[in-house]
Scaffold this motif. Structure first.
Motif, PDB file in Angstrom:
ATOM      1  N   PRO A 215       0.832  -1.201   0.000  1.00 40.44           N
ATOM      2  CA  PRO A 215       0.000   0.000   0.000  1.00 40.44           C
ATOM      3  C   PRO A 215       0.869   1.256   0.000  1.00 40.44           C
ATOM      4  O   PRO A 215       2.043   1.214   0.359  1.00 40.44           O
ATOM      5  CB  PRO A 215      -0.786  -0.112   1.307  1.00 40.44           C
ATOM      6  CG  PRO A 215       0.102  -0.895   2.212  1.00 40.44           C
ATOM      7  CD  PRO A 215       0.846  -1.855   1.316  1.00 40.44           C
ATOM      8  N   VAL A 216       0.260   2.357  -0.387  1.00 39.65           N
ATOM      9  CA  VAL A 216       0.969   3.628  -0.429  1.00 39.65           C
ATOM     10  C   VAL A 216       0.914   4.259   0.964  1.00 39.65           C
ATOM     11  O   VAL A 216      -0.155   4.386   1.551  1.00 39.65           O
ATOM     12  CB  VAL A 216       0.327   4.584  -1.458  1.00 39.65           C
ATOM     13  CG1 VAL A 216       1.091   5.898  -1.513  1.00 39.65           C
ATOM     14  CG2 VAL A 216       0.274   3.933  -2.827  1.00 39.65           C
ATOM     15  N   ILE A 217       2.073   4.621   1.461  1.00 43.15           N
ATOM     16  CA  ILE A 217       2.148   5.308   2.750  1.00 43.15           C
ATOM     17  C   ILE A 217       1.875   6.780   2.475  1.00 43.15           C
ATOM     18  O   ILE A 217       2.541   7.392   1.639  1.00 43.15           O
ATOM     19  CB  ILE A 217       3.525   5.101   3.392  1.00 43.15           C
ATOM     20  CG1 ILE A 217       3.739   3.609   3.643  1.00 43.15           C
ATOM     21  CG2 ILE A 217       3.673   5.922   4.662  1.00 43.15           C
ATOM     22  CD1 ILE A 217       5.165   3.201   3.826  1.00 43.15           C
ATOM     23  N   CYS A 218       0.880   7.335   3.153  1.00 43.74           N
ATOM     24  CA  CYS A 218       0.450   8.713   2.888  1.00 43.74           C
ATOM     25  C   CYS A 218       0.469   9.552   4.154  1.00 43.74           C
ATOM     26  O   CYS A 218       0.486   9.033   5.264  1.00 43.74           O
ATOM     27  CB  CYS A 218      -0.970   8.718   2.320  1.00 43.74           C
ATOM     28  SG  CYS A 218      -1.124   7.925   0.717  1.00 43.74           S
TER      29      CYS A 218
ATOM     30  N   HIS B 291      -7.815   7.934  -5.508  1.00 42.98           N
ATOM     31  CA  HIS B 291      -7.249   7.340  -4.299  1.00 42.98           C
ATOM     32  C   HIS B 291      -5.933   6.674  -4.697  1.00 42.98           C
ATOM     33  O   HIS B 291      -5.886   5.961  -5.703  1.00 42.98           O
ATOM     34  CB  HIS B 291      -8.186   6.290  -3.695  1.00 42.98           C
ATOM     35  CG  HIS B 291      -9.501   6.836  -3.272  1.00 42.98           C
ATOM     36  ND1 HIS B 291     -10.686   6.228  -3.597  1.00 42.98           N
ATOM     37  CD2 HIS B 291      -9.828   7.939  -2.561  1.00 42.98           C
ATOM     38  CE1 HIS B 291     -11.691   6.923  -3.105  1.00 42.98           C
ATOM     39  NE2 HIS B 291     -11.194   7.970  -2.472  1.00 42.98           N
ATOM     40  N   PRO B 292      -4.867   6.887  -3.930  1.00 45.54           N
ATOM     41  CA  PRO B 292      -3.589   6.260  -4.285  1.00 45.54           C
ATOM     42  C   PRO B 292      -3.626   4.752  -4.044  1.00 45.54           C
ATOM     43  O   PRO B 292      -4.038   4.301  -2.981  1.00 45.54           O
ATOM     44  CB  PRO B 292      -2.593   6.942  -3.343  1.00 45.54           C
ATOM     45  CG  PRO B 292      -3.414   7.385  -2.176  1.00 45.54           C
ATOM     46  CD  PRO B 292      -4.781   7.694  -2.711  1.00 45.54           C
ATOM     47  N   ILE B 293      -3.220   3.990  -5.051  1.00 45.25           N
ATOM     48  CA  ILE B 293      -3.171   2.533  -4.891  1.00 45.25           C
ATOM     49  C   ILE B 293      -1.763   1.984  -5.120  1.00 45.25           C
ATOM     50  O   ILE B 293      -1.510   0.807  -4.873  1.00 45.25           O
ATOM     51  CB  ILE B 293      -4.180   1.807  -5.807  1.00 45.25           C
ATOM     52  CG1 ILE B 293      -3.923   2.128  -7.281  1.00 45.25           C
ATOM     53  CG2 ILE B 293      -5.608   2.153  -5.410  1.00 45.25           C
ATOM     54  CD1 ILE B 293      -4.747   1.302  -8.252  1.00 45.25           C
ATOM     55  N   GLY B 294      -0.849   2.834  -5.592  1.00 42.02           N
ATOM     56  CA  GLY B 294       0.520   2.395  -5.814  1.00 42.02           C
ATOM     57  C   GLY B 294       1.432   3.577  -6.081  1.00 42.02           C
ATOM     58  O   GLY B 294       0.969   4.686  -6.356  1.00 42.02           O
ATOM     59  N   ILE B 295       2.726   3.325  -5.985  1.00 47.52           N
ATOM     60  CA  ILE B 295       3.732   4.357  -6.245  1.00 47.52           C
ATOM     61  C   ILE B 295       4.902   3.690  -6.959  1.00 47.52           C
ATOM     62  O   ILE B 295       5.245   2.537  -6.667  1.00 47.52           O
ATOM     63  CB  ILE B 295       4.172   5.054  -4.936  1.00 47.52           C
ATOM     64  CG1 ILE B 295       5.061   6.258  -5.217  1.00 47.52           C
ATOM     65  CG2 ILE B 295       4.816   4.078  -3.973  1.00 47.52           C
ATOM     66  CD1 ILE B 295       5.269   7.167  -4.008  1.00 47.52           C
ATOM     67  N   ILE B 296       5.487   4.409  -7.921  1.00 44.32           N
ATOM     68  CA  ILE B 296       6.622   3.881  -8.686  1.00 44.32           C
ATOM     69  C   ILE B 296       7.687   4.970  -8.774  1.00 44.32           C
ATOM     70  O   ILE B 296       7.403   6.088  -9.197  1.00 44.32           O
ATOM     71  CB  ILE B 296       6.202   3.461 -10.108  1.00 44.32           C
ATOM     72  CG1 ILE B 296       5.073   2.426 -10.064  1.00 44.32           C
ATOM     73  CG2 ILE B 296       7.406   2.920 -10.885  1.00 44.32           C
ATOM     74  CD1 ILE B 296       4.430   2.149 -11.416  1.00 44.32           C
ATOM     75  N   THR B 297       8.915   4.621  -8.394  1.00 45.50           N
ATOM     76  CA  THR B 297      10.045   5.543  -8.499  1.00 45.50           C
ATOM     77  C   THR B 297      10.948   5.110  -9.653  1.00 45.50           C
ATOM     78  O   THR B 297      10.793   4.011 -10.197  1.00 45.50           O
ATOM     79  CB  THR B 297      10.881   5.559  -7.207  1.00 45.50           C
ATOM     80  OG1 THR B 297      11.478   4.259  -7.043  1.00 45.50           O
ATOM     81  CG2 THR B 297      10.026   5.905  -5.991  1.00 45.50           C
ATOM     82  N   ARG B 298      11.906   5.946  -9.988  1.00 42.58           N
ATOM     83  CA  ARG B 298      12.877   5.577 -11.028  1.00 42.58           C
ATOM     84  C   ARG B 298      13.628   4.312 -10.640  1.00 42.58           C
ATOM     85  O   ARG B 298      13.864   3.440 -11.473  1.00 42.58           O
ATOM     86  CB  ARG B 298      13.877   6.712 -11.245  1.00 42.58           C
ATOM     87  CG  ARG B 298      13.307   7.887 -11.969  1.00 42.58           C
ATOM     88  CD  ARG B 298      14.365   8.945 -12.154  1.00 42.58           C
ATOM     89  NE  ARG B 298      13.808  10.119 -12.796  1.00 42.58           N
ATOM     90  CZ  ARG B 298      14.244  11.336 -12.594  1.00 42.58           C
ATOM     91  NH1 ARG B 298      15.254  11.556 -11.781  1.00 42.58           N
ATOM     92  NH2 ARG B 298      13.691  12.348 -13.211  1.00 42.58           N
ATOM     93  N   SER B 299      14.007   4.223  -9.379  1.00 40.07           N
ATOM     94  CA  SER B 299      14.738   3.033  -8.925  1.00 40.07           C
ATOM     95  C   SER B 299      13.897   1.775  -9.089  1.00 40.07           C
ATOM     96  O   SER B 299      14.417   0.726  -9.477  1.00 40.07           O
ATOM     97  CB  SER B 299      15.154   3.190  -7.462  1.00 40.07           C
ATOM     98  OG  SER B 299      16.082   4.228  -7.326  1.00 40.07           O
ATOM     99  N   ASP B 300      12.598   1.872  -8.796  1.00 38.14           N
ATOM    100  CA  ASP B 300      11.704   0.723  -8.975  1.00 38.14           C
ATOM    101  C   ASP B 300      11.684   0.278 -10.433  1.00 38.14           C
ATOM    102  O   ASP B 300      11.741  -0.912 -10.736  1.00 38.14           O
ATOM    103  CB  ASP B 300      10.263   1.070  -8.563  1.00 38.14           C
ATOM    104  CG  ASP B 300      10.122   1.430  -7.103  1.00 38.14           C
ATOM    105  OD1 ASP B 300      10.902   0.920  -6.277  1.00 38.14           O
ATOM    106  OD2 ASP B 300       9.224   2.244  -6.793  1.00 38.14           O
ATOM    107  N   LEU B 301      11.586   1.250 -11.326  1.00 41.52           N
ATOM    108  CA  LEU B 301      11.527   0.947 -12.755  1.00 41.52           C
ATOM    109  C   LEU B 301      12.820   0.296 -13.234  1.00 41.52           C
ATOM    110  O   LEU B 301      12.793  -0.722 -13.934  1.00 41.52           O
ATOM    111  CB  LEU B 301      11.251   2.220 -13.558  1.00 41.52           C
ATOM    112  CG  LEU B 301      11.239   2.052 -15.075  1.00 41.52           C
ATOM    113  CD1 LEU B 301      10.111   1.125 -15.515  1.00 41.52           C
ATOM    114  CD2 LEU B 301      11.117   3.403 -15.752  1.00 41.52           C
TER     115      LEU B 301
END
Length: 193
Positions: free
Chosen positions: A72-75, A170-180
């Motif tokens: 989950p996304v920490i908000c 509603h946020p359901i996920g997050i993607i950073t450059r490092s993740d990609l």
């Protein structure tokens, strides 16, 4: 951020390009690519954008955001105190945190560097009164969980993060450059996800 640039070497190799070939496609020298891959320089954003664009065209991965997003996304909430937000970010080892309202709809995002800027500005005042709504910046790109890796790669060439949302924002996920980068490397090397 330099570690992300160093990972470009792995992506370049996965794409089957030499430093000279990538340099020619991007319009820079081979030595520039070598320095970039070794973390010796901090390039212009436009150059990084071109590099990711070229690598994206070659790698052409067919997966979607659902394959790589963190959940989950920490908000943080708009009225949450900055001290509590910093504690939450440290506890979860994250450098950015989306801000939501009481209806769990996205309102903005806070990066570690924006907190630092605000803290230095408010240091002499009462920092304990500083809330997320006073520190947050505009939202990064919002995408659906069906957005292609190719499109995400384009977005992350100009943004450090993208947020995956449902239709109600509603946020359901997050993607950073490092993740990609990690996903592409594992995907191309055939490692299980």
């Amino acid at each position: 951020m330099l570690t992300e640039f160093i990972e470009i070497k792995k992506l370049r190799e996965l794409a089957g390009l030499t430093q000279a070939e990538l340099a020619k496609r991007v319009g820079v020298s081979q030595s520039f690519i070598a320095k970039l891959e070794n973390g010796k320089i901090d390039p212009k954003f436009s150059v990084i954008k071109k590099i990711f664009y070229e690598l994206n065209n070659i790698l052409d991965i067919k997966d979607t955001a659902n394959s790589i997003m963190h959940r989950p996304v920490i908000c943080a909430y708009t009225d949450e105190n900055v001290i509590d937000i910093v504690t939450k970010m440290e506890k979860n080892a994250i450098s950015q945190i989306p801000v939501i309202n009481i209806e769990n709809k996205l309102q903005g995002i806070i990066y570690d560097y924006t907190i630092l800027r605000k803290i230095s500005k408010y240091y002499s005042n009462n920092i304990y009164k500083l809330t997320a709504s006073k520190v947050m910046t505009p939202l990064p790109p919002l995408i659906s969980e069906n957005t292609s890796i190719s499109e995400i790669m384009k977005l992350l060439s100009t943004h450090s993060v993208v947020l995956v949302t449902d239709k109600l924002l509603h946020p359901i996920g997050i993607i950073t450059r490092s993740d990609l980068i990690e996903f592409i490397i594992k995907h191309r090397l055939g490692e299980p996800q």
